[in-house]
Design a protein around this motif. Structure first.
Motif, PDB file in Angstrom:
ATOM      1  N   MET A  14       0.836  -1.212   0.000  1.00  0.00           N
ATOM      2  CA  MET A  14       0.000   0.000   0.000  1.00  0.00           C
ATOM      3  C   MET A  14       0.862   1.250   0.000  1.00  0.00           C
ATOM      4  SD  MET A  14      -3.228  -0.313  -0.403  1.00  0.00           S
ATOM      5  CE  MET A  14      -3.537   1.405  -0.107  1.00  0.00           C
ATOM      6  N   LEU A  15       1.926   1.253   0.776  1.00  0.00           N
ATOM      7  CA  LEU A  15       2.797   2.432   0.818  1.00  0.00           C
ATOM      8  C   LEU A  15       3.470   2.683  -0.530  1.00  0.00           C
ATOM      9  CD1 LEU A  15       4.326   2.009   4.385  1.00  0.00           C
ATOM     10  CD2 LEU A  15       2.764   3.833   3.614  1.00  0.00           C
ATOM     11  N   ILE A  16       3.856   1.615  -1.209  1.00  0.00           N
ATOM     12  CA  ILE A  16       4.464   1.766  -2.543  1.00  0.00           C
ATOM     13  C   ILE A  16       3.453   2.380  -3.515  1.00  0.00           C
ATOM     14  CG2 ILE A  16       5.334   0.482  -4.555  1.00  0.00           C
ATOM     15  CD1 ILE A  16       6.629  -1.472  -2.449  1.00  0.00           C
ATOM     16  N   LEU A  17       2.238   1.850  -3.530  1.00  0.00           N
ATOM     17  CA  LEU A  17       1.226   2.397  -4.435  1.00  0.00           C
ATOM     18  C   LEU A  17       0.875   3.839  -4.088  1.00  0.00           C
ATOM     19  CD1 LEU A  17      -1.187  -0.618  -5.023  1.00  0.00           C
ATOM     20  CD2 LEU A  17       0.602   0.277  -6.537  1.00  0.00           C
ATOM     21  N   LEU A  18       0.775   4.137  -2.809  1.00  0.00           N
ATOM     22  CA  LEU A  18       0.488   5.515  -2.390  1.00  0.00           C
ATOM     23  C   LEU A  18       1.623   6.459  -2.784  1.00  0.00           C
ATOM     24  CD1 LEU A  18      -1.073   4.800   1.110  1.00  0.00           C
ATOM     25  CD2 LEU A  18      -2.273   5.752  -0.884  1.00  0.00           C
ATOM     26  N   ALA A  19       2.862   5.983  -2.668  1.00  0.00           N
ATOM     27  CA  ALA A  19       4.009   6.794  -3.081  1.00  0.00           C
ATOM     28  C   ALA A  19       3.973   7.043  -4.588  1.00  0.00           C
ATOM     29  CB  ALA A  19       5.309   6.111  -2.679  1.00  0.00           C
ATOM     30  N   LEU A  20       3.620   6.027  -5.356  1.00  0.00           N
ATOM     31  CA  LEU A  20       3.497   6.209  -6.808  1.00  0.00           C
ATOM     32  C   LEU A  20       2.399   7.218  -7.145  1.00  0.00           C
ATOM     33  CD1 LEU A  20       3.828   2.555  -8.192  1.00  0.00           C
ATOM     34  CD2 LEU A  20       5.389   4.477  -8.597  1.00  0.00           C
ATOM     35  N   ALA A  21       1.244   7.058  -6.503  1.00  0.00           N
ATOM     36  CA  ALA A  21       0.112   7.943  -6.787  1.00  0.00           C
ATOM     37  C   ALA A  21       0.430   9.386  -6.431  1.00  0.00           C
ATOM     38  CB  ALA A  21      -1.128   7.479  -6.029  1.00  0.00           C
ATOM     39  N   ASN A  22       1.074   9.596  -5.312  1.00  0.00           N
ATOM     40  CA  ASN A  22       1.307  10.959  -4.847  1.00  0.00           C
ATOM     41  C   ASN A  22       2.621  11.559  -5.334  1.00  0.00           C
ATOM     42  OD1 ASN A  22      -1.056  11.537  -3.014  1.00  0.00           O
ATOM     43  ND2 ASN A  22      -0.418   9.531  -2.323  1.00  0.00           N
ATOM     44  N   GLY A  23       3.567  10.722  -5.710  1.00  0.00           N
ATOM     45  CA  GLY A  23       4.837  11.226  -6.205  1.00  0.00           C
ATOM     46  C   GLY A  23       4.863  11.497  -7.697  1.00  0.00           C
ATOM     47  N   THR A  24       4.073  10.743  -8.439  1.00  0.00           N
ATOM     48  CA  THR A  24       4.088  10.896  -9.898  1.00  0.00           C
ATOM     49  C   THR A  24       3.770  12.318 -10.356  1.00  0.00           C
ATOM     50  OG1 THR A  24       3.612   8.560 -10.276  1.00  0.00           O
ATOM     51  CG2 THR A  24       3.036  10.076 -12.054  1.00  0.00           C
ATOM     52  N   LEU A 115      -4.250  17.513   6.566  1.00  0.00           N
ATOM     53  CA  LEU A 115      -5.236  17.633   5.493  1.00  0.00           C
ATOM     54  C   LEU A 115      -4.609  17.284   4.148  1.00  0.00           C
ATOM     55  CD1 LEU A 115      -8.070  18.370   4.558  1.00  0.00           C
ATOM     56  CD2 LEU A 115      -7.391  20.772   4.550  1.00  0.00           C
ATOM     57  N   ASP A 116      -3.321  17.562   4.005  1.00  0.00           N
ATOM     58  CA  ASP A 116      -2.626  17.232   2.750  1.00  0.00           C
ATOM     59  C   ASP A 116      -2.317  15.739   2.632  1.00  0.00           C
ATOM     60  OD1 ASP A 116      -2.457  19.769   1.564  1.00  0.00           O
ATOM     61  OD2 ASP A 116      -0.732  20.292   2.789  1.00  0.00           O
ATOM     62  N   GLN A 117      -2.339  14.994   3.730  1.00  0.00           N
ATOM     63  CA  GLN A 117      -1.950  13.595   3.670  1.00  0.00           C
ATOM     64  C   GLN A 117      -3.100  12.616   3.907  1.00  0.00           C
ATOM     65  OE1 GLN A 117      -0.223  15.812   5.798  1.00  0.00           O
ATOM     66  NE2 GLN A 117       1.484  16.159   4.421  1.00  0.00           N
ATOM     67  N   PHE A 118      -3.947  12.883   4.870  1.00  0.00           N
ATOM     68  CA  PHE A 118      -4.921  11.869   5.285  1.00  0.00           C
ATOM     69  C   PHE A 118      -5.947  11.470   4.223  1.00  0.00           C
ATOM     70  CE2 PHE A 118      -3.720  13.331   9.703  1.00  0.00           C
ATOM     71  CZ  PHE A 118      -2.857  12.266   9.904  1.00  0.00           C
ATOM     72  N   PRO A 119      -6.627  12.396   3.544  1.00  0.00           N
ATOM     73  CA  PRO A 119      -7.621  11.934   2.555  1.00  0.00           C
ATOM     74  C   PRO A 119      -7.016  11.118   1.416  1.00  0.00           C
ATOM     75  CG  PRO A 119      -8.002  14.230   3.104  1.00  0.00           C
ATOM     76  CD  PRO A 119      -6.689  13.851   3.723  1.00  0.00           C
ATOM     77  N   GLU A 120      -5.850  11.537   0.919  1.00  0.00           N
ATOM     78  CA  GLU A 120      -5.255  10.826  -0.213  1.00  0.00           C
ATOM     79  C   GLU A 120      -4.662   9.487   0.198  1.00  0.00           C
ATOM     80  OE1 GLU A 120      -1.058  13.099  -0.832  1.00  0.00           O
ATOM     81  OE2 GLU A 120      -2.873  14.269  -1.040  1.00  0.00           O
ATOM     82  N   CYS A 121      -4.498   9.262   1.478  1.00  0.00           N
ATOM     83  CA  CYS A 121      -4.014   7.980   1.987  1.00  0.00           C
ATOM     84  C   CYS A 121      -5.176   7.113   2.468  1.00  0.00           C
ATOM     85  CB  CYS A 121      -3.044   8.234   3.131  1.00  0.00           C
ATOM     86  SG  CYS A 121      -2.508   6.763   3.999  1.00  0.00           S
ATOM     87  N   LEU A 122      -6.046   7.690   3.257  1.00  0.00           N
ATOM     88  CA  LEU A 122      -7.093   6.917   3.917  1.00  0.00           C
ATOM     89  C   LEU A 122      -8.141   6.366   2.952  1.00  0.00           C
ATOM     90  CD1 LEU A 122      -7.667   5.972   6.736  1.00  0.00           C
ATOM     91  CD2 LEU A 122      -9.043   8.016   7.112  1.00  0.00           C
ATOM     92  N   LEU A 123      -8.549   7.144   1.957  1.00  0.00           N
ATOM     93  CA  LEU A 123      -9.561   6.646   1.003  1.00  0.00           C
ATOM     94  C   LEU A 123      -9.108   5.367   0.298  1.00  0.00           C
ATOM     95  CD1 LEU A 123     -10.964   9.936  -0.597  1.00  0.00           C
ATOM     96  CD2 LEU A 123     -12.077   8.459   1.074  1.00  0.00           C
ATOM     97  N   PRO A 124      -7.906   5.343  -0.307  1.00  0.00           N
ATOM     98  CA  PRO A 124      -7.476   4.106  -0.970  1.00  0.00           C
ATOM     99  C   PRO A 124      -7.258   2.947   0.009  1.00  0.00           C
ATOM    100  CG  PRO A 124      -5.954   5.902  -1.490  1.00  0.00           C
ATOM    101  CD  PRO A 124      -6.971   6.436  -0.552  1.00  0.00           C
ATOM    102  N   VAL A 125      -6.725   3.241   1.179  1.00  0.00           N
ATOM    103  CA  VAL A 125      -6.455   2.175   2.152  1.00  0.00           C
ATOM    104  C   VAL A 125      -7.763   1.525   2.601  1.00  0.00           C
ATOM    105  CG1 VAL A 125      -5.600   1.703   4.481  1.00  0.00           C
ATOM    106  CG2 VAL A 125      -4.255   3.113   2.932  1.00  0.00           C
ATOM    107  N   LEU A 126      -8.760   2.333   2.900  1.00  0.00           N
ATOM    108  CA  LEU A 126     -10.046   1.771   3.323  1.00  0.00           C
ATOM    109  C   LEU A 126     -10.696   0.962   2.199  1.00  0.00           C
ATOM    110  CD1 LEU A 126     -11.530   4.693   5.455  1.00  0.00           C
ATOM    111  CD2 LEU A 126     -10.498   2.546   6.265  1.00  0.00           C
ATOM    112  N   ALA A 127     -10.557   1.433   0.968  1.00  0.00           N
ATOM    113  CA  ALA A 127     -11.142   0.714  -0.172  1.00  0.00           C
ATOM    114  C   ALA A 127     -10.440  -0.623  -0.430  1.00  0.00           C
ATOM    115  CB  ALA A 127     -11.085   1.586  -1.424  1.00  0.00           C
ATOM    116  N   CYS A 128      -9.171  -0.713  -0.080  1.00  0.00           N
ATOM    117  CA  CYS A 128      -8.387  -1.931  -0.340  1.00  0.00           C
ATOM    118  C   CYS A 128      -8.269  -2.846   0.870  1.00  0.00           C
ATOM    119  CB  CYS A 128      -6.978  -1.552  -0.820  1.00  0.00           C
ATOM    120  SG  CYS A 128      -6.969  -0.735  -2.417  1.00  0.00           S
ATOM    121  N   ARG A 129      -8.874  -2.472   1.974  1.00  0.00           N
ATOM    122  CA  ARG A 129      -8.684  -3.250   3.204  1.00  0.00           C
ATOM    123  C   ARG A 129      -9.130  -4.697   3.049  1.00  0.00           C
ATOM    124  NH1 ARG A 129     -13.282  -0.343   4.168  1.00  0.00           N
ATOM    125  NH2 ARG A 129     -15.014  -1.477   5.110  1.00  0.00           N
ATOM    126  N   GLY A 130     -10.225  -4.942   2.343  1.00  0.00           N
ATOM    127  CA  GLY A 130     -10.696  -6.310   2.145  1.00  0.00           C
ATOM    128  C   GLY A 130      -9.791  -7.113   1.227  1.00  0.00           C
TER     129      GLY A 130
END
Length: 167
Positions: A14-24, A115-130
């Motif tokens: 998840m951290l790798i994908l989040l880094a790709l999404a936010n770093g790209t 505010l700059d970090q939580f929504p862009e992290c939490l939404l994908p993490v919650l969606a992928c939790r299952g």
């Protein structure tokens, strides 16, 4: 009842994908400069007269973020659909942050810690939790590590001239 241990590999995925999404988008801005940088909101203003999202949220950044997470997911053992989901939801979270910051009267690209970090992290993490069988402890670890990593990495990228300003 026995406590469920944290799962290092799904947390790392998840951290790798989040880094790709936010770093790209950051790297795309530096590499492509002003080319293909049409704002997502097209310059629209909300009822309060302020920009909907701001000029720093571009179609280029969002599309490239989604493409990179889609391409990156299979490289770390995840279905490409997980990559699409993470990319889209990270960008929606980022737009939500920008929308809220504009309502608060903050300028485009201004900093709002949390505010700059939580929504862009939490939404994908919650969606992928299952799909990743993430526990509450895993989710908390991802959010905390993303927040700390974003702040530290932002300063490093700023120091190397890849980011306009650090968090």
């Amino acid at each position: 009842m026995e406590a469920t241990p944290m799962q290092p590999w799904p947390i790392a995925q998840m951290l790798i994908l989040l880094a790709l999404a936010n770093g790209t988008p950051v790297f795309a801005k530096k590499i492509l400069d002003g080319r293909f940088s049409r704002p997502i909101d097209g310059g629209l203003r909300f009822f309060d007269g302020r920009p909907l999202f701001g000029s720093s949220k571009t179609i280029r950044g969002a599309l490239l973020a989604i493409l990179m997470t889609t391409a990156g997911a299979p490289l770390i053992g995840l279905d490409w659909k997980i990559g699409v989901l993470v990319g889209i939801l990270a960008m929606i979270g980022d737009l939500l942050s920008s929308f809220i910051k504009r309502r608060l009267g903050m300028a485009s690209s201004s900093q709002a810690s949390g505010l700059d970090q939580f929504p862009e992290c939490l939404l994908p993490v919650l969606a992928c939790r299952g799909a990743l069988a993430l526990t509450l402890l895993d989710i908390l670890a991802i959010v905390l590590l993303f927040f700390v990593g974003e702040v530290l990495l932002s300063r490093l990228l700023f120091r190397f001239g890849l980011r306009d300003r650090p968090y």
